[in-house]
Design a protein around this motif. Structure first.
Motif, mmCIF file in Angstrom:
data_model
loop_
_atom_site.group_PDB
_atom_site.id
_atom_site.type_symbol
_atom_site.label_atom_id
_atom_site.label_comp_id
_atom_site.label_asym_id
_atom_site.label_seq_id
_atom_site.Cartn_x
_atom_site.Cartn_y
_atom_site.Cartn_z
ATOM 1 N N GLY A 1 -22.513 -2.539 3.195
ATOM 2 C CA GLY A 1 -23.120 -3.596 3.998
ATOM 3 C C GLY A 1 -24.163 -4.414 3.270
ATOM 4 N N VAL A 2 -24.240 -4.297 1.944
ATOM 5 C CA VAL A 2 -25.240 -5.022 1.164
ATOM 6 C C VAL A 2 -24.651 -6.332 0.651
ATOM 7 C CG1 VAL A 2 -26.766 -4.964 -0.844
ATOM 8 C CG2 VAL A 2 -26.338 -2.864 0.470
ATOM 9 N N LEU A 3 -25.319 -7.445 0.935
ATOM 10 C CA LEU A 3 -24.888 -8.746 0.441
ATOM 11 C C LEU A 3 -25.220 -8.879 -1.038
ATOM 12 C CD1 LEU A 3 -25.916 -11.294 3.226
ATOM 13 C CD2 LEU A 3 -23.597 -10.858 2.412
ATOM 14 N N ASN A 4 -24.324 -9.490 -1.787
ATOM 15 C CA ASN A 4 -24.602 -9.707 -3.209
ATOM 16 C C ASN A 4 -25.795 -10.640 -3.408
ATOM 17 O OD1 ASN A 4 -23.136 -11.940 -2.227
ATOM 18 N ND2 ASN A 4 -22.344 -12.431 -4.251
ATOM 19 N N LEU A 5 -26.042 -11.547 -2.460
ATOM 20 C CA LEU A 5 -27.188 -12.447 -2.581
ATOM 21 C C LEU A 5 -28.501 -11.673 -2.514
ATOM 22 C CD1 LEU A 5 -26.136 -15.515 -0.395
ATOM 23 C CD2 LEU A 5 -25.919 -15.205 -2.869
ATOM 24 N N LYS A 6 -28.495 -10.557 -1.798
ATOM 25 C CA LYS A 6 -29.716 -9.762 -1.683
ATOM 26 C C LYS A 6 -30.122 -9.183 -3.021
ATOM 27 C CE LYS A 6 -31.819 -6.079 1.085
ATOM 28 N NZ LYS A 6 -31.613 -5.066 2.148
ATOM 29 N N THR A 7 -29.162 -8.888 -3.863
ATOM 30 C CA THR A 7 -29.478 -8.337 -5.177
ATOM 31 C C THR A 7 -30.066 -9.396 -6.104
ATOM 32 O OG1 THR A 7 -27.250 -8.795 -6.058
ATOM 33 C CG2 THR A 7 -27.588 -6.693 -4.932
ATOM 34 N N VAL A 8 -29.882 -10.652 -5.763
ATOM 35 C CA VAL A 8 -30.426 -11.735 -6.584
ATOM 36 C C VAL A 8 -31.908 -11.940 -6.309
ATOM 37 C CG1 VAL A 8 -30.282 -14.217 -7.057
ATOM 38 C CG2 VAL A 8 -28.197 -12.880 -6.720
ATOM 39 N N ILE A 9 -32.323 -11.704 -5.050
ATOM 40 C CA ILE A 9 -33.711 -11.921 -4.655
ATOM 41 C C ILE A 9 -34.565 -10.759 -5.127
ATOM 42 C CG2 ILE A 9 -35.261 -12.302 -2.695
ATOM 43 C CD1 ILE A 9 -32.827 -13.308 -1.150
ATOM 44 N N PRO B 1 -40.136 -13.868 -21.367
ATOM 45 C CA PRO B 1 -40.150 -12.501 -20.799
ATOM 46 C C PRO B 1 -39.825 -12.499 -19.315
ATOM 47 C CG PRO B 1 -42.393 -13.313 -21.004
ATOM 48 C CD PRO B 1 -41.504 -14.384 -21.592
ATOM 49 N N LEU B 2 -38.635 -12.959 -18.982
ATOM 50 C CA LEU B 2 -38.215 -13.026 -17.591
ATOM 51 C C LEU B 2 -37.137 -11.998 -17.317
ATOM 52 C CD1 LEU B 2 -37.944 -16.902 -17.074
ATOM 53 C CD2 LEU B 2 -39.800 -15.417 -16.346
ATOM 54 N N LYS B 3 -37.257 -11.320 -16.195
ATOM 55 C CA LYS B 3 -36.224 -10.386 -15.774
ATOM 56 C C LYS B 3 -35.540 -10.962 -14.538
ATOM 57 C CE LYS B 3 -35.308 -5.614 -14.430
ATOM 58 N NZ LYS B 3 -35.898 -4.279 -14.136
ATOM 59 N N LEU B 4 -34.307 -11.395 -14.728
ATOM 60 C CA LEU B 4 -33.554 -12.011 -13.647
ATOM 61 C C LEU B 4 -32.521 -11.040 -13.096
ATOM 62 C CD1 LEU B 4 -32.895 -15.513 -15.274
ATOM 63 C CD2 LEU B 4 -34.723 -14.891 -13.685
ATOM 64 N N ASN B 5 -32.287 -11.132 -11.793
ATOM 65 C CA ASN B 5 -31.263 -10.302 -11.153
ATOM 66 C C ASN B 5 -29.902 -10.986 -11.139
ATOM 67 O OD1 ASN B 5 -33.134 -8.301 -10.653
ATOM 68 N ND2 ASN B 5 -33.679 -9.124 -8.652
#
Length: 326
Positions: free
Chosen positions: A109-117, A18-22
């Motif tokens: 101005g949003v980094l794609n890496l930010k959506t991963v965290i 039951p993991l929700k990953l970005n």
């Protein structure tokens, strides 16, 4: 007890958790060759000792927009005598072969890496919790780390003029890493860009107390390439120009103010050409401008220039009808 795992398909088994990953794990396989020893004592706490090797293979991750985010053919981890229950972790080697990372900043101005965290950040720690954490401090020792033949692509769509660059190869070596007090770590980081710009940073650091010293070299930096980040701040364009920069650096944390200094700083600017926007001719040219043996103290805000040299420069000034210089 010996543990051996071959070609464990990580995405397949994650589907049952039951993991929700970005992000999306497209592929990842795990090999494990390890030894585990557990002893339950009567008069003291239990002992758990782990050693062996882990191999993470053919890893590929996509971001939430299904764009390639990260891939690496091999991550090798050699575990020396590690005691998780005592918070003692010792790696003999950490090797990362040919990783590729794709980073981009969207129009907002949003980094794609930010959506991963994951959102929420790190919870604040109370004073009492901090004291307990200090008492149960994690000990981390890594004898040798290497990242070899890495690639990083970066695109920035947030500026009026799009910026793109690619670093290849990216190499890093770290030896004798430790978070113990007064233990020093040697490091070396280097990379090259698509325009033959080179970056090299090497030195040593200590995490407790925090201090570092070493050498920084940036060679053949193309000034025009980075115009999206300065063009709105100036009234002219840099048509050409290459920058070489090198310095020894020092940082040392002190009780009041840290020591931050640049030593033996050298700047070499070649083929600089400046042009007013909308015009056909350069108003300023200089084939070479060089500064050497310069010292800079960032805390005292003091600079000592050693040698300054320039030749064959050209500057065009025009006096307007109202007497002003353009």
């Amino acid at each position: 007890m010996d543990i051996e795992i071959k070609n464990l398909d990580i995405p397949y088994y994650l589907a049952y958790l039951p993991l929700k990953l970005n992000f999306n794990i497209v592929s990842a396989f795990l090999d494990v060759q390890s030894q585990l020893s557990f002893i339950q004592y009567k008069e003291k706490g239990p002992s758990l000792i782990v050693s062996g090797n882990l191999f993470l293979k053919n890893v590929a991750l996509n971001d939430i927009h299904k764009k390639p985010l990260f891939q690496v053919p091999l991550i090798e981890v050699q575990i020396e005598k590690t005691e998780p229950l005592k918070r003692i972790f010792h790696l003999g080697k950490l090797f990362i072969q040919s990783p590729e990372l794709g980073v981009y900043r969207d129009a907002k101005g949003v980094l794609n890496l930010k959506t991963v965290i994951p959102e929420g950040g790190v919870a604040k720690v109370s004073d009492s919790s901090a004291k307990k954490e200090e008492q149960a401090r994690v000990s981390i020792l890594i004898d040798y780390m290497e990242l070899k033949d890495g690639k990083l692509s970066f695109s920035d769509y947030s500026k009026p003029k799009e910026f793109k660059t690619r670093l290849n190869p990216v190499d890093m070596k770290i030896e004798h890493f430790s978070n113990e007090k007064e233990k020093r770590t040697d490091y070396l980081l280097s990379f090259k860009t698509e325009r033959d710009e080179t970056f090299m940073l090497k030195g040593d650091l200590c995490l407790d107390p925090m201090s570092t010293k070493g050498l920084l070299e940036i060679m053949s930096l193309s000034l025009k390439k980075y115009s999206p980040y300065y063009m709105e701040s100036i009234l002219f364009d840099i048509e050409d120009g290459r920058l070489d920069f090198s310095t020894r650096y020092q940082y040392e944390k002190k009780e009041k103010e840290p020591i931050i200094s640049l030593l033996d700083l050298s700047i070499n600017l070649s083929s600089l050409k400046l042009r007013k926007r909308g015009e056909q001719e350069d108003f300023f040219k200089v084939p070479v401008l060089r500064i050497k043996d310069t010292q800079l103290d960032l805390i005292e805000k003091e600079i000592k220039v050693g040698d300054f040299f320039s030749e064959k420069g050209m500057l065009i000034l025009n006096r307007l009808n109202n007497g002003e210089i353009d």
